[in-house]
Motif scaffolding. Structure first.
Motif, PDB file in Angstrom:
ATOM      1  N   GLY A 163       9.027 -17.442  40.005  1.00 24.79           N
ATOM      2  CA  GLY A 163      10.381 -17.708  39.537  1.00 24.79           C
ATOM      3  C   GLY A 163      10.531 -17.264  38.100  1.00 24.79           C
ATOM      4  O   GLY A 163       9.572 -17.226  37.350  1.00 24.79           O
ATOM      5  N   THR A 217      18.303 -22.805  35.373  1.00 23.90           N
ATOM      6  CA  THR A 217      19.236 -23.640  36.140  1.00 23.90           C
ATOM      7  C   THR A 217      19.175 -25.111  35.712  1.00 23.90           C
ATOM      8  O   THR A 217      20.187 -25.692  35.354  1.00 23.90           O
ATOM      9  N   CYS A 221      14.850 -28.237  39.786  1.00 25.10           N
ATOM     10  CA  CYS A 221      15.617 -27.595  40.869  1.00 25.10           C
ATOM     11  C   CYS A 221      14.731 -26.780  41.789  1.00 25.10           C
ATOM     12  O   CYS A 221      15.177 -26.344  42.844  1.00 25.10           O
ATOM     13  N   CYS A 245      13.617 -23.428  32.650  1.00 24.15           N
ATOM     14  CA  CYS A 245      14.373 -22.982  33.814  1.00 24.15           C
ATOM     15  C   CYS A 245      15.824 -22.735  33.430  1.00 24.15           C
ATOM     16  O   CYS A 245      16.460 -23.559  32.775  1.00 24.15           O
ATOM     17  N   SER A 248      13.379 -23.776  41.220  1.00 19.55           N
ATOM     18  CA  SER A 248      13.360 -22.297  41.108  1.00 19.55           C
ATOM     19  C   SER A 248      12.090 -21.779  40.460  1.00 19.55           C
ATOM     20  O   SER A 248      11.726 -20.631  40.659  1.00 19.55           O
TER      21      SER A 248
END
Ligand SMILES: [Zn+2]
Length: 111
Positions: A50, A69, A9, A67, A11
């Motif tokens: 991130g 997400t 994604c 991550c 991030s």
């Protein structure tokens, strides 16, 4: 040379100021589940942007990040800040960086 990779994604972005020379697959209980392909570098040559979620397991010598997400495993860092080595998941990077590298098979399951 500098290489930039990211989770799916985007991030989490990782910049490595180092050229990977090989790609390590590990058979330990977590690596065999995640399928990460590792390169190792000094944390001084790596920039992570991130926030990931850290997971400490087993003998508690490293924190494995993924991550929040998209769930992609991104890297691990040593719990001991004086240990000058961290792992970066090569699968975050363009395949041209790592598909031709020699594979090392790390027997983490026996440690
Ligand atoms: Zn992500």
């Amino acid at each position: 040379m500098s290489h930039e990779g990211s989770c799916h994604c985007g991030s989490i972005r990782i910049t490595v100021n180092d050229d990977p020379v090989d790609a390590s697959e590990c058979n330990c209980s977590i690596c065999r589940r995640t399928g990460a392909l590792w390169t190792y570098s000094s944390p001084t040559k790596v920039k992570v942007s991130g926030e990931g979620i850290g997971y400490v397991h087993g003998d508690k010598c490293l924190t494995l990040f993924h991550c929040n997400t998209c769930g992609v495993i991104t890297h691990w860092t040593p719990v001991d800040p004086d240990y000058d080595r961290m792992g970066i998941n090569l699968r975050l990077f363009e395949p041209s960086l790592w598909t031709e590298l020699p594979r090392l098979y790390v027997d983490g399951a026996s440690w």
